[in-house]
Design an enzyme around this catalytic site. Structure first.
Site, PDB file in Angstrom:
ATOM      1  N   GLU A  56      84.868   3.106 -50.678  1.00 32.60           N
ATOM      2  CA  GLU A  56      85.339   4.328 -50.876  1.00 32.60           C
ATOM      3  C   GLU A  56      86.059   5.079 -51.507  1.00 32.60           C
ATOM      4  O   GLU A  56      86.036   5.791 -52.237  1.00 32.60           O
ATOM      5  CB  GLU A  56      85.674   4.841 -49.105  1.00 32.60           C
ATOM      6  CG  GLU A  56      84.232   6.206 -48.910  1.00 32.60           C
ATOM      7  CD  GLU A  56      85.004   6.832 -47.477  1.00 32.60           C
ATOM      8  OE1 GLU A  56      83.165   6.359 -46.753  1.00 32.60           O
ATOM      9  OE2 GLU A  56      85.445   6.810 -47.197  1.00 32.60           O
ATOM     10  N   GLU A  67      84.467   4.290 -55.099  1.00 29.65           N
ATOM     11  CA  GLU A  67      83.841   5.088 -54.951  1.00 29.65           C
ATOM     12  C   GLU A  67      83.975   6.662 -55.600  1.00 29.65           C
ATOM     13  O   GLU A  67      83.531   7.182 -56.775  1.00 29.65           O
ATOM     14  CB  GLU A  67      82.463   4.597 -53.773  1.00 29.65           C
ATOM     15  CG  GLU A  67      81.508   5.860 -54.329  1.00 29.65           C
ATOM     16  CD  GLU A  67      80.428   6.146 -52.845  1.00 29.65           C
ATOM     17  OE1 GLU A  67      80.999   5.453 -51.647  1.00 29.65           O
ATOM     18  OE2 GLU A  67      79.393   7.259 -52.793  1.00 29.65           O
ATOM     19  N   CYS A  92      81.332   7.836 -42.034  1.00 34.20           N
ATOM     20  CA  CYS A  92      81.639   6.601 -41.575  1.00 34.20           C
ATOM     21  C   CYS A  92      81.655   7.197 -39.749  1.00 34.20           C
ATOM     22  O   CYS A  92      81.179   6.359 -39.268  1.00 34.20           O
ATOM     23  CB  CYS A  92      83.678   6.236 -41.111  1.00 34.20           C
ATOM     24  SG  CYS A  92      84.618   6.062 -42.502  1.00 34.20           S
ATOM     25  N   SER A 141      79.461   9.306 -48.928  1.00 30.97           N
ATOM     26  CA  SER A 141      79.214   8.140 -49.357  1.00 30.97           C
ATOM     27  C   SER A 141      78.290   7.046 -49.696  1.00 30.97           C
ATOM     28  O   SER A 141      78.261   7.511 -47.873  1.00 30.97           O
ATOM     29  CB  SER A 141      80.661   8.158 -48.648  1.00 30.97           C
ATOM     30  OG  SER A 141      81.231   6.394 -49.329  1.00 30.97           O
ATOM     31  N   LYS A 162      77.149   4.345 -32.303  1.00 35.09           N
ATOM     32  CA  LYS A 162      77.339   3.864 -32.771  1.00 35.09           C
ATOM     33  C   LYS A 162      76.170   2.997 -32.250  1.00 35.09           C
ATOM     34  O   LYS A 162      75.821   2.035 -33.019  1.00 35.09           O
ATOM     35  CB  LYS A 162      77.984   3.204 -32.208  1.00 35.09           C
ATOM     36  CG  LYS A 162      79.495   4.193 -33.152  1.00 35.09           C
ATOM     37  CD  LYS A 162      80.125   3.186 -34.534  1.00 35.09           C
ATOM     38  CE  LYS A 162      80.815   4.057 -35.567  1.00 35.09           C
ATOM     39  NZ  LYS A 162      80.288   3.713 -37.049  1.00 35.09           N
ATOM     40  N   GLU A 189      73.129   3.571 -34.010  1.00 39.03           N
ATOM     41  CA  GLU A 189      73.600   3.242 -35.873  1.00 39.03           C
ATOM     42  C   GLU A 189      73.091   1.919 -36.356  1.00 39.03           C
ATOM     43  O   GLU A 189      72.549   1.769 -37.243  1.00 39.03           O
ATOM     44  CB  GLU A 189      75.150   3.902 -36.420  1.00 39.03           C
ATOM     45  CG  GLU A 189      75.523   3.339 -37.403  1.00 39.03           C
ATOM     46  CD  GLU A 189      76.684   3.476 -38.431  1.00 39.03           C
ATOM     47  OE1 GLU A 189      78.176   3.024 -36.718  1.00 39.03           O
ATOM     48  OE2 GLU A 189      77.231   3.693 -38.970  1.00 39.03           O
ATOM     49  N   GLU A 235      67.687  -0.338 -41.828  1.00 37.78           N
ATOM     50  CA  GLU A 235      68.656  -0.550 -42.983  1.00 37.78           C
ATOM     51  C   GLU A 235      69.449  -1.495 -42.358  1.00 37.78           C
ATOM     52  O   GLU A 235      70.142  -1.901 -43.388  1.00 37.78           O
ATOM     53  CB  GLU A 235      68.798   0.437 -43.860  1.00 37.78           C
ATOM     54  CG  GLU A 235      69.883   1.381 -43.702  1.00 37.78           C
ATOM     55  CD  GLU A 235      68.822   2.587 -42.706  1.00 37.78           C
ATOM     56  OE1 GLU A 235      67.726   2.487 -41.918  1.00 37.78           O
ATOM     57  OE2 GLU A 235      69.439   3.789 -42.712  1.00 37.78           O
ATOM     58  N   CYS A 284      87.742   9.637 -33.154  1.00 39.86           N
ATOM     59  CA  CYS A 284      87.557   8.396 -32.733  1.00 39.86           C
ATOM     60  C   CYS A 284      87.661   8.799 -31.392  1.00 39.86           C
ATOM     61  O   CYS A 284      86.807   8.280 -30.241  1.00 39.86           O
ATOM     62  CB  CYS A 284      87.078   7.777 -33.552  1.00 39.86           C
ATOM     63  SG  CYS A 284      86.056   7.353 -34.688  1.00 39.86           S
TER      64      CYS A 284
END
Ligand code: SF4
Ligand code: SF4
Ligand code: SF4
Length: 590
Positions: free
Chosen positions: A282, A285, A302, A322, A361, A364, A369, A520
């Site tokens: 990141e 990037e 994230c 990102s 999560k 996710e 993908e 989190c």
């Protein structure tokens, strides 16, 4: 600003309390507890449960203390036979339509309704059931709603609207058909729910719970043919002790590792390793976007609830995200490629379990993908589509992990501390602070500054992005280039920053967003209850762990240097793009 102090009499004794509060909050301030089921500090005041009633001198009836402001000279009684009887009857009315199958219930042992029933001395069914049975909502990959267990307290509706600004659920129907529903009853999995789990975190019963996958994980742990490895997110080490009966925010990294070994995991790894990897990818990037005139501000990626939120509500702004996968997904991808290759393990037999503070999560890891390791091996091993596997197989919340420890009889508190396994268990202080709002920004700055300037950072702690303010901002000087950055937690605050971007008024180059209040450490899968005072204790432990770490910058992690030397070659390189970066999906707003 604290309002002027006022003088009141509570239970026959004089007190001085802060004004501008409800009776319930004023009583809490001086240590007098009034029970309630629907009140949620700063979020929900719908006064529906009727449990918090008190006597107020001069009032003809009992008053609901959560919505009655305290005033100079008030005389309040919080406990009396009349109050006890009213509270008990209001609870009996709520229980009339409740299944009361506590022994087979997800919240057995950690349920406000169950606790209050014991406290108020409920012994029998006082009223007959009046509501029809309602089917559970199983449509979400992350959460299950059981409307039969709902007491219509409204906390979930308030948190979804007021904290997250998502409005995925609301009251619907009338009278006996009143319930909490989703748009056109499509179910949570088919509307713009972000799977954040904040509703489950505040629900006083088992009406919204995470999708429990502990049985599936136990089955794989007992399967001799499989190699089962586990990764633990930074926020677990400051939450799991609490879920195992220790003090709030207890820092239990070493005991957690020992307990996971007792469960039978083959290797105990750390998501902080891939948090460090995220910072590398990141950070580069961001530098690339700044130098090449790419899309700014760049926003962190994230937090999967946040990703789903922007996909639903701000699809035009997806290019600001990102392209880095979250640390959990980077871990799954490198575990089933780099690690499997290094250790000569058949990736089809490798099971990756994540322990996360987050219900999103679970969604996710099942995004279509998220099968990069399968694609990596497909050609090399001649695998067919039917043999495809996800990078991460299961996600368990902190609460689910506590259930597994209890089922296996792990004496958590008295375990000797143990170390994570190498190499995917090696991490830095920068990885730890991913668990708190502002942590990703701070970790990124520690690395970006040194990469850009080539000089060591004088002051490692970036205090300006710490703490629980909703939106924090800072100006950074990176070798003469000044950039403004911002940090937001909760989706409501993220919405404010996104609206700025869409209006073309964002002054920032880099923005960190975390879905849950506090980051989190306040995730939807963390121990219940999670209050602001508890979040603060968890944050203190996270920053303590960072301070104690011998290495505090991601780019100095020796295991990160090794993975680039042995496998990835360079940040943003070809293999990184294949395994560590992703693309996003435009979704509708229902
Ligand atoms: S929600 Fe609470 S009171 Fe209801 S069945 Fe479950 S444990 Fe019992
Ligand atoms: S999971 Fe989050 S977005 Fe979905 S209903 Fe619950 S609070 Fe709202
Ligand atoms: S689902 Fe839970 S939080 Fe929402 S109204 Fe029902 S009982 Fe309250």
């Amino acid at each position: 600003m604290e309002k002027k102090k006022i003088n009141v009499t509570i239970d026959g004794r004089p007190y001085e309390v802060g004004g501008g509060k409800s009776i319930l909050e004023a009583c809490n301030e001086i240590g007098i507890s009034i029970p309630s089921l629907c009140y949620l500090k700063d979020v929900s005041y719908n006064a529906s449960c009727g449990i918090c009633v008190v006597e107020l001198k001069g009032a003809k009836t009992l008053v609901r203390s959560c919505v009655t402001n305290i005033r100079e000279g008030m005389e309040v009684v919080t406990h009396s036979p009349q109050i006890d009887q009213a509270r008990k009857m209001n609870l009996e009315l709520l229980l009339a339509n409740h299944p009361k199958d506590c022994l087979v219930c997800e919240r057995n042992g950690n349920c406000e309704l169950q606790d209050l029933s014991a406290v108020l001395g409920i012994k029998e069914d006082a009223f007959p059931r009046t509501k029809p049975h309602m089917e559970p909502d199983n449509s979400s990959l992350a959460l299950i709603r059981n409307p039969d267990k709902c007491i219509l307290c409204g906390r979930c509706v308030a948190v979804c609207a007021e904290v997250q600004s998502v409005f995925a659920i609301d009251f619907t129907g009338r009278g006996l058909r009143s319930r909490i529903g989703t748009f056109e009853d499509k179910g949570l999995g088919n509307v713009a729910c972000t799977s954040c789990g904040q509703c489950a975190l505040v629900c006083p019963t088992a009406a919204i719970v995470e999708r429990d996958e502990t049985n599936e994980v136990f089955a794989d742990l007992y399967d001799k043919d499989k190699v089962v490895i586990v990764q633990t997110a930074p926020a677990i080490r400051v939450g799991i002790g609490e879920a195992m009966g220790m003090e709030e925010g207890a820092l239990v990294t070493g005991q957690m590792v020992a307990a996971l070994r007792k469960l039978g995991f083959d290797k105990i790894f750390d998501t902080q390793f891939t948090a460090d990897l995220t910072i590398m990818e990141e950070g580069y990037e961001l530098i690339h976007r700044i130098k090449s005139g790419g899309t700014l501000p760049m926003v962190t990626s994230c937090s999967p609830g946040w990703i789903k939120f922007i996909e639903h509500f701000f699809p035009k702004s997806l290019e600001h995200l990102s392209t880095c996968k979250s640390p959990q997904q980077m871990f799954g991808a490198v575990a089933k490629t780099y690690y499997a290759e290094k250790m000569n393990i058949d990736p089809r037999k490798l099971v990756v379990v994540s322990i996360m503070p987050c219900t999103a999560k679970k969604f996710e890891c099942k995004r279509p993908e998220m099968k990069s390791a399968f694609h990596y091996w497909q050609e090399k091993m001649g695998l067919q589509e039917g043999e495809s596997f996800y990078d991460v197989d299961y996600v368990l919340t902190t609460r689910e992990l506590a259930k597994m420890f209890k089922r296996k009889g792990v004496d958590f508190e008295h375990l000797h501390v143990e170390e994570f396994d190498k190499p995917l268990g090696i991490s830095t202080g920068a990885g730890v602070i991913f668990g708190a709002t502002g942590g990703v920004m701070e970790a990124a700055v520690r690395t970006a500054y040194e990469v850009i300037t080539g000089k060591p950072l004088d002051k490692i702690d970036l205090n300006v992005v710490r703490g629980f303010e909703g939106i924090k901002e800072a100006e950074l000087d990176l070798a003469g280039t000044k950039i403004k950055v911002a940090v937001a937690h909760t989706l409501k605050n993220a919405r404010t920053l996104l609206e700025q971007i869409e209006e073309g008024k964002s002054p920032y180059a880099f923005i960190e967003v975390m879905t849950c209040p506090g980051g989190c450490l306040g995730g939807g899968g963390q121990p219940i209850p999670t209050t602001w005072a508890i979040r603060q204790k968890r944050a203190d432990s996270i920053y303590r762990e960072d301070k104690l770490h011998p290495i505090r910058k991601s780019h100095e992690n020796p295991a990160i240097k090794a993975i680039y030397e042995e496998f990835l070659t360079e940040p943003l390189g070809h293999i990184s793009h294949e395994l560590l970066h992703t693309a996003y999906t435009e979704r509708g707003i229902y």
